[in-house]
Motif scaffolding. Sequence first.
Motif, PDB file in Angstrom:
ATOM      1  N   ARG A 173       0.793  -1.226   0.000  1.00  0.00           N
ATOM      2  CA  ARG A 173       0.000   0.000   0.000  1.00  0.00           C
ATOM      3  C   ARG A 173       0.831   1.284   0.000  1.00  0.00           C
ATOM      4  O   ARG A 173       0.259   2.361   0.140  1.00  0.00           O
ATOM      5  CB  ARG A 173      -0.971   0.026   1.196  1.00  0.00           C
ATOM      6  CG  ARG A 173      -1.910  -1.161   1.255  1.00  0.00           C
ATOM      7  CD  ARG A 173      -3.146  -0.868   2.056  1.00  0.00           C
ATOM      8  NE  ARG A 173      -2.834  -0.290   3.354  1.00  0.00           N
ATOM      9  CZ  ARG A 173      -3.628   0.574   3.980  1.00  0.00           C
ATOM     10  NH1 ARG A 173      -4.761   0.953   3.424  1.00  0.00           N
ATOM     11  NH2 ARG A 173      -3.295   1.054   5.160  1.00  0.00           N
ATOM     12  N   ASP A 174       2.139   1.190  -0.161  1.00  0.00           N
ATOM     13  CA  ASP A 174       2.921   2.434  -0.229  1.00  0.00           C
ATOM     14  C   ASP A 174       4.160   2.237  -1.110  1.00  0.00           C
ATOM     15  O   ASP A 174       5.276   2.616  -0.727  1.00  0.00           O
ATOM     16  CB  ASP A 174       3.331   2.881   1.173  1.00  0.00           C
ATOM     17  CG  ASP A 174       3.767   4.348   1.204  1.00  0.00           C
ATOM     18  OD1 ASP A 174       3.450   5.081   0.234  1.00  0.00           O
ATOM     19  OD2 ASP A 174       4.427   4.750   2.171  1.00  0.00           O
ATOM     20  N   TYR A 199      -5.862  -7.591   3.629  1.00  0.00           N
ATOM     21  CA  TYR A 199      -6.983  -7.087   2.827  1.00  0.00           C
ATOM     22  C   TYR A 199      -8.160  -8.057   2.806  1.00  0.00           C
ATOM     23  O   TYR A 199      -9.134  -7.844   2.086  1.00  0.00           O
ATOM     24  CB  TYR A 199      -6.529  -6.777   1.399  1.00  0.00           C
ATOM     25  CG  TYR A 199      -6.049  -7.964   0.588  1.00  0.00           C
ATOM     26  CD1 TYR A 199      -6.915  -8.693  -0.211  1.00  0.00           C
ATOM     27  CD2 TYR A 199      -4.708  -8.346   0.616  1.00  0.00           C
ATOM     28  CE1 TYR A 199      -6.478  -9.765  -0.963  1.00  0.00           C
ATOM     29  CE2 TYR A 199      -4.255  -9.411  -0.134  1.00  0.00           C
ATOM     30  CZ  TYR A 199      -5.136 -10.119  -0.922  1.00  0.00           C
ATOM     31  OH  TYR A 199      -4.687 -11.188  -1.665  1.00  0.00           O
ATOM     32  N   ASN A 207      -6.855   5.157   4.808  1.00  0.00           N
ATOM     33  CA  ASN A 207      -6.451   5.795   3.554  1.00  0.00           C
ATOM     34  C   ASN A 207      -5.008   6.291   3.663  1.00  0.00           C
ATOM     35  O   ASN A 207      -4.724   7.260   4.367  1.00  0.00           O
ATOM     36  CB  ASN A 207      -7.403   6.937   3.189  1.00  0.00           C
ATOM     37  CG  ASN A 207      -7.574   7.935   4.326  1.00  0.00           C
ATOM     38  OD1 ASN A 207      -7.576   7.556   5.484  1.00  0.00           O
ATOM     39  ND2 ASN A 207      -7.716   9.199   3.971  1.00  0.00           N
ATOM     40  N   ALA A 214      -0.349   6.305  -5.602  1.00  0.00           N
ATOM     41  CA  ALA A 214      -1.455   5.591  -4.954  1.00  0.00           C
ATOM     42  C   ALA A 214      -2.675   5.589  -5.861  1.00  0.00           C
ATOM     43  O   ALA A 214      -3.041   6.626  -6.421  1.00  0.00           O
ATOM     44  CB  ALA A 214      -1.788   6.249  -3.621  1.00  0.00           C
ATOM     45  N   GLN A 218      -7.308   4.011  -2.614  1.00  0.00           N
ATOM     46  CA  GLN A 218      -6.633   4.268  -1.349  1.00  0.00           C
ATOM     47  C   GLN A 218      -6.953   5.659  -0.794  1.00  0.00           C
ATOM     48  O   GLN A 218      -6.524   5.989   0.317  1.00  0.00           O
ATOM     49  CB  GLN A 218      -5.111   4.146  -1.528  1.00  0.00           C
ATOM     50  CG  GLN A 218      -4.604   2.709  -1.497  1.00  0.00           C
ATOM     51  CD  GLN A 218      -3.086   2.614  -1.478  1.00  0.00           C
ATOM     52  OE1 GLN A 218      -2.496   2.153  -2.434  1.00  0.00           O
ATOM     53  NE2 GLN A 218      -2.476   3.049  -0.405  1.00  0.00           N
ATOM     54  N   GLN A 225      -9.715  -2.431  -2.035  1.00  0.00           N
ATOM     55  CA  GLN A 225      -8.277  -2.627  -2.189  1.00  0.00           C
ATOM     56  C   GLN A 225      -7.949  -4.112  -2.290  1.00  0.00           C
ATOM     57  O   GLN A 225      -8.576  -4.951  -1.643  1.00  0.00           O
ATOM     58  CB  GLN A 225      -7.521  -2.002  -1.020  1.00  0.00           C
ATOM     59  CG  GLN A 225      -7.725  -0.499  -0.902  1.00  0.00           C
ATOM     60  CD  GLN A 225      -6.926   0.116   0.233  1.00  0.00           C
ATOM     61  OE1 GLN A 225      -5.807  -0.310   0.516  1.00  0.00           O
ATOM     62  NE2 GLN A 225      -7.493   1.143   0.876  1.00  0.00           N
ATOM     63  N   THR A 229      -4.167  -3.012  -6.237  1.00  0.00           N
ATOM     64  CA  THR A 229      -3.761  -1.742  -5.641  1.00  0.00           C
ATOM     65  C   THR A 229      -2.236  -1.591  -5.688  1.00  0.00           C
ATOM     66  O   THR A 229      -1.705  -0.546  -6.085  1.00  0.00           O
ATOM     67  CB  THR A 229      -4.261  -1.656  -4.186  1.00  0.00           C
ATOM     68  OG1 THR A 229      -5.687  -1.816  -4.167  1.00  0.00           O
ATOM     69  CG2 THR A 229      -3.880  -0.350  -3.541  1.00  0.00           C
TER      70      THR A 229
END
Length: 705
Positions: A173-174, A199, A207, A214, A218, A225, A229
């Motif tokens: 996620r980043d 997930y 978020n 992103a 997100q 997600q 993602t």
Amino acid sequence: MSDPGIEAEPRGRPAAAGADAAALPAGHTVFEYRIEKMLGGGGFGITYLARDFNLELPVAIKEYFPGDLTARAADLSVQVRTPEAEQQFHWGLERFLDEARALASFRHPNIARVLRYFRENGTAYIVMEYESGDPLKRWLAREPALDQAGLLKVVYPLLDGLEAVHKLDFLHRDIKPDNIYIRADGSPVLLDFGAARRYTGGRDLTNIVSPGFAPFEQYHSKGHQGPWTDIYALGAVMYWMCTGQKPAESASRVQEDSMPRAIDLADTDLFSADLLRAIDWALRPGETRRPQDIAAFRLALENAALPPGRDAPTRTTPLARQQTDQNLAQPAGGADGLRKNVLCTVMSLHLVGYSKHSTAHQATVKEHFNELLTKAIKGVDPALRLVIATGDGAATCFLGDPEEALQSALLLRGLLLQKYGQMLSLRIGMHLGPVRKVVDINRQVNVIGDGINVAQRIADFAQPNQIVVSRAFHDVITSISDNAVGLFSAMGPHLDKHLRSHDIHAVLDPQSRPAPVVPTRSTEFDNTASFAALATLTPERVAEVEAELTKSIGPLAKVLIKKALTRSVSAQGLRELLAVSIPDPTARELFIRPKNHKTQPLGNSGLLADVSQAFQSFTRPHSNVSQPVSSRTGPSSLVTSPYFSAEQLTQLERALSQCIGPLARMILKKEVLRHSALPTLLLALAAEIDRPADREKFLTATRKL
């Protein structure tokens, strides 16, 4: 230097002043770690280079230190500034420990690895392997012209790492350039799992947004997600690497997507249209219109055609890429050599304790290992060897002379002990058996089959810096080598983890093994016989034997034939000498007694007639050669046979021991199992004697038998 787990601070840019002032001083200890210096700082933590003073290894330690909420006390503990910030601090602390737990569950060479995490000083710490190298931004700035092959060398390992994360139901996620690091060996590693979450389970996800990298889902906690993602974020990194431009924020593209496509911006001389279309596919704003998993995105990249005039990108597993030296990986035989079963010598090399080292130390160990292996096999024709990287070493397949393989192993051990002593240790296992060359799913030449499997299991039985060989390899070497006497020490049968038994031998150090026994000269025998005078082999018979052997073991046959010719005087003797190189028992028996020849039980007739006739002038045939041993008389012997009397065997052992010493009994015991006629037995034993004068002495001494 890396900061595994936080946004990497590019070199040359100072860390935040607050983090610098609040950082733990050099020399301070936390548990068994001594702080050496600060690597970087962000809004929620400080990362240090430290040393584990128990293991004497460098580590990276990330301290939870939200500067807006905390301060460093006089005793260097972390204290919350105000009571109102207490709840927010502890909420963030739990998220920090969630990151540690998530990372600790991942085991992949391209994922930053957590060694441990703990609470101390009023806060918490994550201890990670220390990586050396550069952030992706700095690495990319040094690349003169990144092309498709260079891009995929970075992307493929990251895909493999992400796939391992997704299999555990986590998302990173980043993903962004600041969280990708290029190690000193060129392999990438994915950092900063502070935003990682499961997930599955229907829970809302917070978020977390890195603008440009992103996806839209997100931007709100109710976004759908999933693996797609992370694929969007990695596609955005690829877009940036190809075009030099940061992608537009996904939120601005939902209603109207005006962002230029990669295929319209990137240099098509460097990147193919298929590859750029795959990147654009990953960057589609709608999550259902992107690749839904890593496998689908990887397939699109692998199917991408190449720009004209460009070499194909190497697709290997991350571990193989770290471990394979370009000077070592030589696909023996090229494409024509693939999908063929061949008999070869496999040398399996296991680095002792390799998995216990840090990733940085593993890279150093592998660099030294590759250097030694390159030197050890330098003299071997690249067309006759193939090196395959393994998890903790390598396997080298020699398609040529088995003696050449043994010399390479001895040279490797010698170089290892001479240069590194006990600092670097190997277990070395050798086996002669069938293998099959294939192209694996990573488009690399690989080797499968019993030959390589047995070699790896044989290596497990070795002590550090010891060479252990299988019985098959031992029997071939002792049959063809002029210097095999005293080289091996029998270790007996050993069971592997699959309960398969292996009769193994250790290779003695040439510098420490005892010198062969030199027999004192005896004047008892005055008459001599020329070994060459007994030879009845013709080029036609040799070619016939070689053709049959090639059908069973492949191109190695030519080498073995050349070696065995100096020890054979008949076609049948040659067959029996070479039969040990055939692993299949049925094929071995057929080779010894081919159906297209009229053979009788091996006496003085049939294929041995030519040898027996030549031998008549030097030996007096025994009248009871074919009688069973029960009908004979004479002193007992430790070596027995249904075709020879105890008295004959005792005299043979005595005569042979005068020429080669205490190995005589072992050699005689082996040869009587393979011969039923006295002439062929005598010639086989004579072939074990190196010096021509001693060989003639043996033949003369056995005339009266």
